[in-house]
Motif scaffolding. Structure first.
Motif, PDB file in Angstrom:
ATOM      1  N   ALA A  92       0.805  -1.229   0.000  1.00  0.00           N
ATOM      2  CA  ALA A  92       0.000   0.000   0.000  1.00  0.00           C
ATOM      3  C   ALA A  92       0.832   1.271   0.000  1.00  0.00           C
ATOM      4  N   GLY A  93       2.032   1.222   0.581  1.00  0.00           N
ATOM      5  CA  GLY A  93       2.866   2.414   0.628  1.00  0.00           C
ATOM      6  C   GLY A  93       2.149   3.575   1.290  1.00  0.00           C
ATOM      7  N   PRO A  94       2.204   4.759   0.678  1.00  0.00           N
ATOM      8  CA  PRO A  94       1.610   5.950   1.293  1.00  0.00           C
ATOM      9  C   PRO A  94       0.090   5.926   1.345  1.00  0.00           C
ATOM     10  N   ASP A  95      -0.534   4.966   0.687  1.00  0.00           N
ATOM     11  CA  ASP A  95      -1.993   4.876   0.711  1.00  0.00           C
ATOM     12  C   ASP A  95      -2.524   4.235   1.992  1.00  0.00           C
ATOM     13  N   LEU A  96      -1.632   3.751   2.847  1.00  0.00           N
ATOM     14  CA  LEU A  96      -2.047   3.082   4.075  1.00  0.00           C
ATOM     15  C   LEU A  96      -1.954   4.031   5.261  1.00  0.00           C
ATOM     16  N   VAL A  97      -2.934   3.938   6.141  1.00  0.00           N
ATOM     17  CA  VAL A  97      -2.871   4.601   7.444  1.00  0.00           C
ATOM     18  C   VAL A  97      -2.720   3.508   8.488  1.00  0.00           C
ATOM     19  N   VAL A  98      -1.685   3.610   9.301  1.00  0.00           N
ATOM     20  CA  VAL A  98      -1.465   2.618  10.353  1.00  0.00           C
ATOM     21  C   VAL A  98      -1.877   3.221  11.689  1.00  0.00           C
ATOM     22  N   GLN A  99      -2.803   2.557  12.351  1.00  0.00           N
ATOM     23  CA  GLN A  99      -3.216   2.973  13.685  1.00  0.00           C
ATOM     24  C   GLN A  99      -2.545   2.055  14.709  1.00  0.00           C
ATOM     25  N   VAL A 100      -1.671   2.615  15.504  1.00  0.00           N
ATOM     26  CA  VAL A 100      -0.974   1.840  16.521  1.00  0.00           C
ATOM     27  C   VAL A 100      -1.899   1.688  17.728  1.00  0.00           C
ATOM     28  N   ARG A 101      -2.354   0.471  17.942  1.00  0.00           N
ATOM     29  CA  ARG A 101      -3.204   0.177  19.091  1.00  0.00           C
ATOM     30  C   ARG A 101      -2.627  -1.010  19.841  1.00  0.00           C
ATOM     31  N   VAL A 102      -2.557  -0.909  21.145  1.00  0.00           N
ATOM     32  CA  VAL A 102      -2.056  -1.999  21.971  1.00  0.00           C
ATOM     33  C   VAL A 102      -3.156  -2.445  22.926  1.00  0.00           C
ATOM     34  N   GLU A 103      -2.954  -3.599  23.534  1.00  0.00           N
ATOM     35  CA  GLU A 103      -3.919  -4.095  24.510  1.00  0.00           C
ATOM     36  C   GLU A 103      -3.948  -3.168  25.733  1.00  0.00           C
ATOM     37  N   ASP A 104      -5.096  -3.126  26.395  1.00  0.00           N
ATOM     38  CA  ASP A 104      -5.236  -2.256  27.562  1.00  0.00           C
ATOM     39  C   ASP A 104      -4.217  -2.584  28.646  1.00  0.00           C
ATOM     40  N   THR A 105      -3.786  -3.830  28.695  1.00  0.00           N
ATOM     41  CA  THR A 105      -2.834  -4.247  29.731  1.00  0.00           C
ATOM     42  C   THR A 105      -1.387  -3.899  29.396  1.00  0.00           C
ATOM     43  N   ALA A 106      -1.143  -3.431  28.184  1.00  0.00           N
ATOM     44  CA  ALA A 106       0.224  -3.092  27.775  1.00  0.00           C
ATOM     45  C   ALA A 106       0.689  -1.827  28.493  1.00  0.00           C
ATOM     46  N   SER A 107       1.966  -1.759  28.773  1.00  0.00           N
ATOM     47  CA  SER A 107       2.524  -0.572  29.423  1.00  0.00           C
ATOM     48  C   SER A 107       2.705   0.545  28.402  1.00  0.00           C
ATOM     49  N   ASP A 108       2.877   1.750  28.914  1.00  0.00           N
ATOM     50  CA  ASP A 108       3.159   2.873  28.023  1.00  0.00           C
ATOM     51  C   ASP A 108       4.466   2.644  27.274  1.00  0.00           C
ATOM     52  N   ARG A 109       5.427   2.011  27.923  1.00  0.00           N
ATOM     53  CA  ARG A 109       6.708   1.757  27.262  1.00  0.00           C
ATOM     54  C   ARG A 109       6.515   0.798  26.092  1.00  0.00           C
ATOM     55  N   GLU A 110       5.677  -0.215  26.278  1.00  0.00           N
ATOM     56  CA  GLU A 110       5.401  -1.154  25.184  1.00  0.00           C
ATOM     57  C   GLU A 110       4.706  -0.436  24.033  1.00  0.00           C
ATOM     58  N   ALA A 111       3.760   0.435  24.363  1.00  0.00           N
ATOM     59  CA  ALA A 111       3.073   1.207  23.326  1.00  0.00           C
ATOM     60  C   ALA A 111       4.048   2.123  22.600  1.00  0.00           C
ATOM     61  N   TYR A 112       4.922   2.759  23.358  1.00  0.00           N
ATOM     62  CA  TYR A 112       5.917   3.659  22.771  1.00  0.00           C
ATOM     63  C   TYR A 112       6.861   2.907  21.841  1.00  0.00           C
ATOM     64  N   ASP A 113       7.362   1.773  22.286  1.00  0.00           N
ATOM     65  CA  ASP A 113       8.308   1.006  21.466  1.00  0.00           C
ATOM     66  C   ASP A 113       7.663   0.565  20.153  1.00  0.00           C
ATOM     67  N   LEU A 114       6.404   0.115  20.204  1.00  0.00           N
ATOM     68  CA  LEU A 114       5.716  -0.284  18.977  1.00  0.00           C
ATOM     69  C   LEU A 114       5.485   0.920  18.072  1.00  0.00           C
ATOM     70  N   ALA A 115       5.137   2.044  18.673  1.00  0.00           N
ATOM     71  CA  ALA A 115       4.895   3.250  17.879  1.00  0.00           C
ATOM     72  C   ALA A 115       6.167   3.733  17.193  1.00  0.00           C
ATOM     73  N   VAL A 116       7.293   3.662  17.894  1.00  0.00           N
ATOM     74  CA  VAL A 116       8.571   4.087  17.307  1.00  0.00           C
ATOM     75  C   VAL A 116       8.931   3.215  16.111  1.00  0.00           C
ATOM     76  N   ARG A 117       8.788   1.910  16.265  1.00  0.00           N
ATOM     77  CA  ARG A 117       9.107   1.003  15.167  1.00  0.00           C
ATOM     78  C   ARG A 117       8.144   1.199  13.987  1.00  0.00           C
ATOM     79  N   THR A 118       6.899   1.416  14.307  1.00  0.00           N
ATOM     80  CA  THR A 118       5.907   1.662  13.259  1.00  0.00           C
ATOM     81  C   THR A 118       6.214   2.959  12.526  1.00  0.00           C
ATOM     82  N   ALA A 119       6.593   3.980  13.283  1.00  0.00           N
ATOM     83  CA  ALA A 119       6.944   5.260  12.679  1.00  0.00           C
ATOM     84  C   ALA A 119       8.095   5.113  11.691  1.00  0.00           C
ATOM     85  N   GLU A 120       9.079   4.309  12.053  1.00  0.00           N
ATOM     86  CA  GLU A 120      10.225   4.097  11.164  1.00  0.00           C
ATOM     87  C   GLU A 120       9.777   3.470   9.846  1.00  0.00           C
TER      88      GLU A 120
END
Length: 208
Positions: A30-58
């Motif tokens: 999809a390239g630029p045509d895709l929107v990625v929504q980073v969502r984690v489980e409610d039990t995930a820590s903020d650090r886990e959410a941050y790490d996934l978001a950073v990798r997704t951003a890259e």
């Protein structure tokens, strides 16, 4: 109207899933045509959410795709996301708009015309509307609203409506006919043996 990709991939971080592999496969098609929504489980820590978001951003930055962070707006700000998405149990839309600022993309969850209209008035850029169909991706969801429910919301607002919940390729035409601007998908992509192929098929359905 907001210029936003019509296919949204919501990350699936349930046990046994590999969200980054799925995101990488989806972006390869999809390239630029895709929107990625980073969502984690409610039990995930903020650090886990941050790490996934950073990798997704890259990954998204490499191909010019848009990425958002669901629920955890402080993480969205920390990783420089285009914006975020809030649900019924998250910050009110007006408060989320103050947090993210006037130019950020802000999605809000709605399932009826009244809630949808209030969300737009409060500052939502687009609406995630559903569940359209039954889904096992998230527990505790209300009954599906179907294409008829999508149409009711579309007629009440002037922002893009993104249908979510049990969305599959064969259901896309009816959702588009009901006025949906795009679709948000979790399980149909994350549980596929070949996520890239599913993404290509969904993009094809959206372009019809």
């Amino acid at each position: 109207m907001l210029s936003l990709g019509r296919l949204h991939l919501v990350t699936d971080t349930r046990p046994g899933r590999d969200p980054l592999t799925v995101v990488r496969a989806a972006l390869s098609v999809a390239g630029p045509d895709l929107v990625v929504q980073v969502r984690v489980e409610d039990t995930a820590s903020d650090r886990e959410a941050y790490d996934l978001a950073v990798r997704t951003a890259e990954l998204c930055t490499e191909v010019g795709a848009t990425w958002l962070v669901n629920d955890r707006l402080h993480v969205a700000l920390a990783v420089g996301a285009a914006g975020g998405h809030v649900g019924a149990d998250d910050l009110p839309v007006a408060a989320a708009r103050r947090v993210l600022g006037p130019s950020a993309v802000l999605g809000a969850t709605a399932r009826d015309p009244g809630t949808a209209a209030r969300a737009v008035t409060a500052g939502a850029s687009y609406l995630g509307v559903g569940p359209c169909h039954a889904t096992t991706t998230k527990n505790g969801l209300p009954p599906p609203i179907g294409p008829i429910g999508i149409r009711a919301v579309v007629d009440a607002v002037d922002v893009p409506v993104v249908a979510i919940g049990g969305v599959t390729v064969d259901r896309v035409p009816a959702l588009l006919a009901a006025g949906a601007y795009g679709i948000a998908v979790v399980g149909a992509i994350s549980s596929a043996a070949d996520p890239a192929r599913v993404v290509a098929t969904l993009l094809g359905a959206l372009s019809c």
